[in-house]
Design an enzyme around this catalytic site. Structure first.
Site, short mmCIF file in Angstrom:
data_model
loop_
_atom_site.label_atom_id
_atom_site.label_comp_id
_atom_site.label_asym_id
_atom_site.label_seq_id
_atom_site.Cartn_x
_atom_site.Cartn_y
_atom_site.Cartn_z
N GLN A 31 3.28 -5.33 27.45
CA GLN A 31 5.07 -4.75 27.17
C GLN A 31 5.19 -5.60 25.49
OE1 GLN A 31 5.54 -7.82 30.29
NE2 GLN A 31 4.55 -9.22 29.16
N HIS A 62 14.85 -22.43 35.26
CA HIS A 62 13.53 -23.55 35.81
C HIS A 62 13.66 -24.70 36.53
CE1 HIS A 62 12.23 -21.26 31.99
NE2 HIS A 62 11.52 -20.66 32.55
N ASP A 86 5.60 -18.13 30.23
CA ASP A 86 6.24 -19.23 29.18
C ASP A 86 6.41 -20.65 29.52
OD1 ASP A 86 9.40 -19.89 31.57
OD2 ASP A 86 9.10 -17.90 30.84
N GLU A 106 -0.47 -15.90 35.22
CA GLU A 106 0.47 -14.85 34.52
C GLU A 106 -0.05 -13.67 34.24
OE1 GLU A 106 3.35 -14.99 32.77
OE2 GLU A 106 2.07 -12.82 31.97
N ASP A 137 -3.57 -10.77 37.44
CA ASP A 137 -2.26 -10.06 38.46
C ASP A 137 -2.31 -10.94 39.36
OD1 ASP A 137 -0.89 -8.62 40.11
OD2 ASP A 137 -1.52 -5.97 38.75
N GLY A 138 -0.56 -11.28 39.71
CA GLY A 138 -0.52 -12.16 40.52
C GLY A 138 -0.58 -11.50 41.98
N ASP A 155 7.81 -16.11 39.15
CA ASP A 155 8.97 -16.08 38.09
C ASP A 155 8.53 -14.89 37.27
OD1 ASP A 155 10.27 -16.80 35.59
OD2 ASP A 155 8.97 -18.63 35.66
N SER A 156 9.38 -13.48 37.82
CA SER A 156 8.39 -12.63 37.76
C SER A 156 9.77 -12.16 36.34
CB SER A 156 8.53 -11.38 38.34
OG SER A 156 9.60 -11.31 38.96
N THR A 157 8.95 -10.34 35.64
CA THR A 157 10.09 -9.99 34.42
C THR A 157 11.29 -9.12 36.44
OG1 THR A 157 8.28 -8.79 34.19
CG2 THR A 157 9.17 -10.01 32.73
N1 SAM Z 1 12.71 -16.33 34.19
C1 SAM Z 1 12.30 -15.12 33.46
C2 SAM Z 1 13.63 -13.57 33.71
O1 SAM Z 1 13.65 -13.42 34.90
O2 SAM Z 1 13.62 -13.62 33.45
C3 SAM Z 1 11.44 -14.47 33.66
C4 SAM Z 1 10.17 -14.67 33.12
S1 SAM Z 1 7.99 -14.53 32.53
C5 SAM Z 1 8.49 -14.49 31.29
C6 SAM Z 1 7.73 -13.50 33.48
C7 SAM Z 1 5.89 -13.08 33.81
O3 SAM Z 1 5.98 -12.23 34.10
C8 SAM Z 1 6.29 -12.09 31.81
O4 SAM Z 1 5.39 -12.77 30.77
C9 SAM Z 1 4.80 -11.00 32.47
O5 SAM Z 1 3.80 -10.62 31.74
C10 SAM Z 1 4.89 -11.18 34.35
N2 SAM Z 1 4.64 -11.09 35.04
C11 SAM Z 1 4.74 -9.51 35.62
N3 SAM Z 1 4.20 -9.14 36.64
C12 SAM Z 1 2.96 -9.79 36.85
C13 SAM Z 1 1.69 -9.96 37.23
N4 SAM Z 1 1.88 -8.60 38.34
N5 SAM Z 1 1.64 -10.52 37.53
C14 SAM Z 1 1.37 -11.74 36.93
N6 SAM Z 1 2.57 -11.75 35.70
C15 SAM Z 1 3.08 -11.42 36.13
#
Ligand code: SAM
Length: 274
Positions: A31, A62, A86, A106, A137-138, A155-157
């Protein structure tokens, strides 16, 4: 010269912040990643043009993604965070006296590295001895670890790129299996104003896997519409009756009263999850 950053939250709405400095910009394997310094919210982590967290309002998200599920479980010893690079969720989890182990999975190593460099107030918990960070990958991690965790936090994107499947029924079934027999989980499920269909769909899919499904809300100024939802799936414990009366550690948003009140939904949100 004045610089302003706009996140286009929908086709027709955006949030705009005055920028003091651009601290970091890169394209990772997964990304676009940036850290900018805004006047109103302080340093801000942005992924693919979407605000993930800011120094000034991160505590709301958080605390609410962690302390609500942790205090809904009487013995949350082994905890998993999916995403959350983060480190903000981890910082909160390690405050809980019953937590013995917190694992962060992550997918994008650079989010963790850049957060460590530019957002130390948020990422500081990652060095706690209870914490293990795994870059994977989660989705794969939960499939490979059945009957392991007491509490899981997603806590995903937003549901784009590697996060799309984190909002699917098959993922919720894998989470169910990765939890112990009395486990529970929470996922961030976006804005009731802008993502009504997503909320309805997540609630439906989580209800298929879990006997107890409940939605709760918190106010996060930099997230689309400012009103944010979280959906919990639980095998045994009702999250509306917290297992502990008071957290016994410092928080700025979370209290036992906020815990209970967060499940009191406005009518239009109630209707999304009927
Ligand atoms: N608090 C935030 C929000 O709601 O905007 C989310 C924060 S955190 C930075 C989200 C993280 O999820 C990202 O760093 C991303 O790389 C991670 N992520 C996305 N898909 C994922 C997956 N399949 N497995 C593990 N992590 C993942």
């Amino acid at each position: 010269m004045e610089l302003w950053y706009t996140e286009k939250q929908t086709e027709n709405v955006g949030i705009t912040c005055k920028v003091l400095n651009t601290l970091h910009v890169e394209k990772t394997e997964f990304q676009g990643l940036a850290v900018i310094e805004t006047l109103q919210f302080g340093r801000m982590l942005v992924l693919d043009g979407m605000v993930q967290t800011t120094i000034k309002d991160e505590f709301v998200y958080h605390e609410m993604i962690t302390h609500v599920p942790l205090n809904s479980h009487p013995n949350p010893r082994n905890v998993l965070v999916i995403g959350g690079g983060d480190g903000g969720a981890i910082r909160e989890i390690v405050k809980h006296p019953l937590v013995e182990r917190a694992t962060l999975v992550e997918i994008d190593r650079r989010v963790v590295e850049v957060s460590r460099e530019y957002l130390p107030e948020i990422s500081c918990g990652l060095d706690n001895p209870k914490v293990t960070v795994i870059y994977d990958d989660g989705i794969k991690h939960v499939k490979d670890n059945p009957d392991t965790y007491d509490v899981i936090m997603v806590d995903s994107t937003e549901p784009v790129g590697p996060a799309v499947e984190l909002f699917s029924g098959s993922f919720y079934s894998s989470i169910f299996k990765a939890l112990k027999e009395d486990g529970l989980f929470v996922a961030q499920t976006e804005s009731p104003f802008f993502n009504a269909d997503l909320i309805t769909n997540c609630h439906k899919e989580i209800s298929r896997a879990f006997p107890i499904t409940k939605l709760y809300l918190a106010s996060v100024p930099t997230y689309p519409s400012g009103l944010w939802s979280f959906t919990m799936g639980s095998k045994k414990y009702d999250p509306e009756s917290p297992a502990s009366a008071a957290p016994g550690y410092p928080t700025r948003y979370y209290t036992p009263g906020v815990h209970k009140g967060a499940f009191m939904l406005p009518k239009f949100v109630e209707e999304l999850v009927k």
